[in-house]
Design a protein around this motif. Structure first.
Motif, short mmCIF file in Angstrom:
data_model
loop_
_atom_site.label_atom_id
_atom_site.label_comp_id
_atom_site.label_asym_id
_atom_site.label_seq_id
_atom_site.Cartn_x
_atom_site.Cartn_y
_atom_site.Cartn_z
N SER A 25 1.78 0.80 -32.95
CA SER A 25 1.96 -0.27 -31.98
C SER A 25 0.60 -0.70 -31.47
CB SER A 25 2.85 0.21 -30.82
OG SER A 25 3.10 -0.84 -29.90
N ALA B 223 -0.31 -6.42 -26.98
CA ALA B 223 -0.36 -7.83 -27.36
C ALA B 223 -1.69 -8.44 -26.94
CB ALA B 223 0.80 -8.58 -26.72
N LEU C 191 -4.53 -8.41 -29.29
CA LEU C 191 -4.48 -9.29 -30.45
C LEU C 191 -5.07 -10.67 -30.20
CD1 LEU C 191 -0.85 -8.53 -31.66
CD2 LEU C 191 -2.98 -7.76 -32.71
N LEU D 249 0.13 -12.53 -34.11
CA LEU D 249 1.29 -11.71 -34.40
C LEU D 249 1.49 -11.55 -35.91
CD1 LEU D 249 3.65 -13.13 -31.65
CD2 LEU D 249 2.67 -10.83 -31.71
N ALA E 91 -0.85 -8.85 -36.92
CA ALA E 91 -0.36 -7.53 -36.53
C ALA E 91 0.69 -7.02 -37.50
CB ALA E 91 0.20 -7.58 -35.11
N PHE F 277 1.51 -2.91 -38.03
CA PHE F 277 2.12 -2.62 -36.73
C PHE F 277 3.60 -3.00 -36.75
CE2 PHE F 277 -2.39 -3.28 -35.66
CZ PHE F 277 -2.64 -2.08 -35.02
N THR G 19 5.43 -2.71 -33.51
CA THR G 19 5.77 -3.17 -32.17
C THR G 19 4.50 -3.58 -31.42
OG1 THR G 19 5.55 -1.00 -31.11
CG2 THR G 19 7.70 -1.53 -32.06
N VAL G 20 4.71 -4.28 -30.32
CA VAL G 20 3.62 -4.62 -29.40
C VAL G 20 4.04 -4.20 -27.99
CG1 VAL G 20 2.77 -6.55 -30.78
CG2 VAL G 20 4.47 -6.97 -29.01
N VAL H 38 7.99 -12.79 -30.49
CA VAL H 38 7.53 -11.58 -31.17
C VAL H 38 8.46 -11.24 -32.34
CG1 VAL H 38 7.17 -9.09 -30.90
CG2 VAL H 38 6.31 -10.68 -29.16
#
Length: 272
Positions: A4, A7, A10, A23, A26, A31, A33-34, A53
């Protein structure tokens, strides 16, 4: 273990404010999750942010609130409790599994102030736990690096956990360094309550030093490239059967994705 990231981590200059591009990065980086701060919801709702997301193949695992509830002013205390309880309700509706509350204060100057803040944290977190006990949201706090706060050492964090039954714990690997505590010792003492891990590393300055008394000088490092025993910590998490998140935190925030990519590569090599 689940990879994770914050956010906020990022939204780097290289993405020019384009959250969709961030996103997408990511997701491609591995990844799942955030974690978001509730301050990121300015101008939007948790539902809309969650939909954004999810549209990029990720999920929100945690909402974080920095809260000034440990205070003598009853009106401010009640206002903060109302906001935190609303976040629990919103997260529960969205199926977001964790809420992290980090107590903040500006008045701590003496040992008496520290004890007062500690006792207010215990009071407030117990009220929050009581409110959220029937929700699907796990409520946690973390060890914080400010030396004037009463929850930055191993002993202080253990006191808070022992006096707030049921509250979970976010283990921040880097914050203990500012209070001269060994991160592996902290893990062993506190691991019974860990539900989440912020994995963070530090690098010494050009003089080969890390001056915890001069915070603007600290330098974040890619995970595994700093002074903390990240490899040994991941080994212990694996041996103990930890299946929660490893939340990559480069602090201060990396200017580009290079340090994030290096961190992911190191973590994946240890998990392989």
């Amino acid at each position: 273990m689940v990879l994770s990231i914050f956010a906020l981590q990022l939204y780097l200059e290289q993405f020019h404010g384009d959250k969709a591009a961030a996103l997408d990065y990511a997701k491609a980086a591995g990844f799942e999750t955030v974690e978001i701060f509730d301050s990121e919801l300015n101008g939007t709702t948790l539902h809309d942010y969650h939909e954004l997301v999810k549209a990029h193949g990720l999920d929100i695992s945690t909402v974080i609130r920095m809260s000034c509830f440990p205070i003598a002013d009853e009106a401010i205390y009640q206002k903060e409790m109302t906001k935190i309880k609303a976040l629990i309700d919103d997260a529960d509706r969205e199926g977001i599994p964790m809420l992290m509350v980090v107590p903040m204060a500006d008045y701590v100057k003496t040992e008496e102030d520290r004890i007062f803040m500690r006792d207010m944290i215990v009071k407030g977190m117990n009220e929050i736990m009581e409110y959220g006990k029937d929700s699907g949201v796990a409520i946690m706090t973390e060890n914080f690096s400010r030396k004037d706060y009463p929850f930055g050492t191993i002993e202080e964090m253990r006191y808070i956990l022992d006096h707030v039954p049921g509250m979970k714990y976010n283990f921040d690997t880097g914050n203990f360094y500012f209070r001269y505590c060994d991160v592996l010792e902290a893990y062993e003492v506190l691991k019974d309550r860990i539900i989440n891990v912020h994995i963070k590393d530090w690098k010494n300055d050009e003089n080969g030093e890390f001056n915890v008394e001069d915070l603007p000088r600290f330098t974040g490092a890619a995970i595994g490239d700093g002074v903390l025993p990240m490899g040994e910590l991941i080994d212990r998490l694996k041996a103990d059967g930890y299946e929660g998140q490893l939340v990559v935190e480069i602090n201060p925030v990396a200017e580009t994705t290079q340090m994030i990519d290096e961190s992911v590569a190191f973590i994946k090599s240890k998990l392989a």
